[in-house]
Design an enzyme around this catalytic site. Sequence first.
Site, PDB file in Angstrom:
ATOM      1  N   ASN A  10     -55.624  11.800   7.704  1.00 38.60           N
ATOM      2  CA  ASN A  10     -55.695  13.096   8.383  1.00 38.60           C
ATOM      3  C   ASN A  10     -54.555  13.938   7.821  1.00 38.60           C
ATOM      4  O   ASN A  10     -53.396  13.716   8.155  1.00 38.60           O
ATOM      5  CB  ASN A  10     -55.532  12.876   9.902  1.00 38.60           C
ATOM      6  CG  ASN A  10     -55.450  14.187  10.657  1.00 38.60           C
ATOM      7  OD1 ASN A  10     -55.658  15.254  10.087  1.00 38.60           O
ATOM      8  ND2 ASN A  10     -55.130  14.103  11.943  1.00 38.60           N
ATOM      9  N   LYS A  12     -53.887  16.957   8.339  1.00 32.81           N
ATOM     10  CA  LYS A  12     -53.414  17.970   9.295  1.00 32.81           C
ATOM     11  C   LYS A  12     -53.259  19.335   8.594  1.00 32.81           C
ATOM     12  O   LYS A  12     -54.039  19.622   7.691  1.00 32.81           O
ATOM     13  CB  LYS A  12     -52.118  17.502   9.970  1.00 32.81           C
ATOM     14  CG  LYS A  12     -52.289  16.098  10.570  1.00 32.81           C
ATOM     15  CD  LYS A  12     -51.185  15.690  11.495  1.00 32.81           C
ATOM     16  CE  LYS A  12     -51.477  14.286  12.025  1.00 32.81           C
ATOM     17  NZ  LYS A  12     -50.515  13.840  13.020  1.00 32.81           N
ATOM     18  N   HIS A  97     -58.340  15.052  18.615  1.00 29.53           N
ATOM     19  CA  HIS A  97     -56.992  14.613  18.225  1.00 29.53           C
ATOM     20  C   HIS A  97     -55.992  15.110  19.267  1.00 29.53           C
ATOM     21  O   HIS A  97     -56.166  16.208  19.818  1.00 29.53           O
ATOM     22  CB  HIS A  97     -56.639  15.160  16.841  1.00 29.53           C
ATOM     23  CG  HIS A  97     -55.402  14.537  16.278  1.00 29.53           C
ATOM     24  ND1 HIS A  97     -54.151  14.915  16.683  1.00 29.53           N
ATOM     25  CD2 HIS A  97     -55.237  13.534  15.392  1.00 29.53           C
ATOM     26  CE1 HIS A  97     -53.246  14.158  16.047  1.00 29.53           C
ATOM     27  NE2 HIS A  97     -53.882  13.318  15.263  1.00 29.53           N
ATOM     28  N   GLU A  99     -53.242  16.433  19.010  1.00 26.87           N
ATOM     29  CA  GLU A  99     -52.664  17.749  18.701  1.00 26.87           C
ATOM     30  C   GLU A  99     -53.600  18.876  19.140  1.00 26.87           C
ATOM     31  O   GLU A  99     -53.154  19.955  19.517  1.00 26.87           O
ATOM     32  CB  GLU A  99     -52.322  17.829  17.195  1.00 26.87           C
ATOM     33  CG  GLU A  99     -51.069  17.010  16.907  1.00 26.87           C
ATOM     34  CD  GLU A  99     -51.014  16.362  15.545  1.00 26.87           C
ATOM     35  OE1 GLU A  99     -51.764  16.754  14.643  1.00 26.87           O
ATOM     36  OE2 GLU A  99     -50.201  15.423  15.394  1.00 26.87           O
ATOM     37  N   GLU A 167     -54.576   6.527  19.161  1.00 34.10           N
ATOM     38  CA  GLU A 167     -53.337   7.093  18.647  1.00 34.10           C
ATOM     39  C   GLU A 167     -52.395   7.413  19.811  1.00 34.10           C
ATOM     40  O   GLU A 167     -52.546   8.462  20.460  1.00 34.10           O
ATOM     41  CB  GLU A 167     -53.628   8.389  17.877  1.00 34.10           C
ATOM     42  CG  GLU A 167     -54.560   8.199  16.697  1.00 34.10           C
ATOM     43  CD  GLU A 167     -54.406   9.313  15.661  1.00 34.10           C
ATOM     44  OE1 GLU A 167     -54.199   8.974  14.504  1.00 34.10           O
ATOM     45  OE2 GLU A 167     -54.462  10.499  16.033  1.00 34.10           O
ATOM     46  N   GLY A 173     -46.134  10.691  14.144  1.00 36.99           N
ATOM     47  CA  GLY A 173     -45.098  11.404  13.401  1.00 36.99           C
ATOM     48  C   GLY A 173     -43.678  11.086  13.816  1.00 36.99           C
ATOM     49  O   GLY A 173     -42.744  11.791  13.433  1.00 36.99           O
ATOM     50  N   SER A 213     -47.785   6.662  13.017  1.00 38.36           N
ATOM     51  CA  SER A 213     -46.719   6.122  12.164  1.00 38.36           C
ATOM     52  C   SER A 213     -47.137   4.883  11.371  1.00 38.36           C
ATOM     53  O   SER A 213     -46.331   3.961  11.200  1.00 38.36           O
ATOM     54  CB  SER A 213     -45.463   5.852  12.995  1.00 38.36           C
ATOM     55  OG  SER A 213     -44.951   7.069  13.515  1.00 38.36           O
TER      56      SER A 213
HETATM   57  P1  13P Z   1     -48.685   9.960  11.552  1.00 38.48           P
HETATM   58  O1  13P Z   1     -49.279   8.876  10.677  1.00 38.48           O
HETATM   59  O2  13P Z   1     -48.000  11.012  10.782  1.00 38.48           O
HETATM   60  O3  13P Z   1     -47.895   9.385  12.664  1.00 38.48           O
HETATM   61  O4  13P Z   1     -49.941  10.722  12.228  1.00 38.48           O
HETATM   62  C1  13P Z   1     -50.931   9.982  12.850  1.00 38.48           C
HETATM   63  C2  13P Z   1     -52.052  10.880  13.200  1.00 38.48           C
HETATM   64  O5  13P Z   1     -51.925  11.720  14.063  1.00 38.48           O
HETATM   65  C3  13P Z   1     -53.312  10.722  12.472  1.00 38.48           C
HETATM   66  O6  13P Z   1     -54.345  11.429  13.059  1.00 38.48           O
END
Ligand code: 13P
Length: 251
Positions: A10, A12, A97, A99, A167, A173, A213
């Site tokens: 992803n 982003k 997601h 976010e 997640e 992150g 992560s």
């Molecule tokens: P990270 O791998 O940067 O922690 O992000 C995970 C994520 O949100 C994938 O959709």
Amino acid sequence: MSRKIMIAGNWKMNCLQKEGTDLAKNIALNVKKNKYNCDFLVCPPFTLLSNVKKALRGSKVSLGGQNAHFAEKGAHTGDVSPQMLKDIGCEYVILGHSERRTDHKETSALVAKKAEAAYNSGLKTIICVGETLEQREQGKTIDICSKQVKTSLPKNATAANTIIAYEPVWAIGTGKTPTAKDVEDVHAAIRQVVAQKFGTKTANNMRILYGGSVKPSNSKEFLSLPDVDGALIGGASLKSEDFLAIAKSVC
Ligand code: 13P
């Protein structure tokens, strides 16, 4: 029962055209050269879909969007429909997601509505669930994830058209991760919920990815767990070496 490992990136809101196409080309080249026994997916931002699609040509790396509207078309400024994603060459779309749940107040009901629209356009979905740190500290992780799974997957979700991604919000992150046991417990609980709603066969065949992560240094531990069928990778998917090293650790 055979659930093939899925290694999904992803991206982003990252990468301009050159960076994104170079990244996709590197991944495609490596996937063609090496015989990984897993599925690959990259989900770039909308602006890159067309060029990334071209860069992936001839490779077995699938393309996905990071979100879609539930409508086919119409007056929805700034949105993109599942049909548009399909039209540009996407096979998947990430929905729900954390976010988007946070930044855009997306509810599980909305996620389910989007998922139905995605299936109707011939897209497969990756539906994300996960608890916040506060919810974890209150011991509500399994309850929250179970409820999100129950309410975010529409009735016509199947093992063929849906992947779930667990997640934990606090692990995204941050470099922090749950223990392997915690991950396995949540994945097993999610599979149980899928079994209750869709039957054991669907539950046994539906892939559940872990995200939060994931890095080459911890991927083997998570991806070797019985109920973990792959990874949804953010930061580490932006470097082809890391993305491929994660695949190599298990595929
Ligand atoms: P990270 O791998 O940067 O922690 O992000 C995970 C994520 O949100 C994938 O959709």
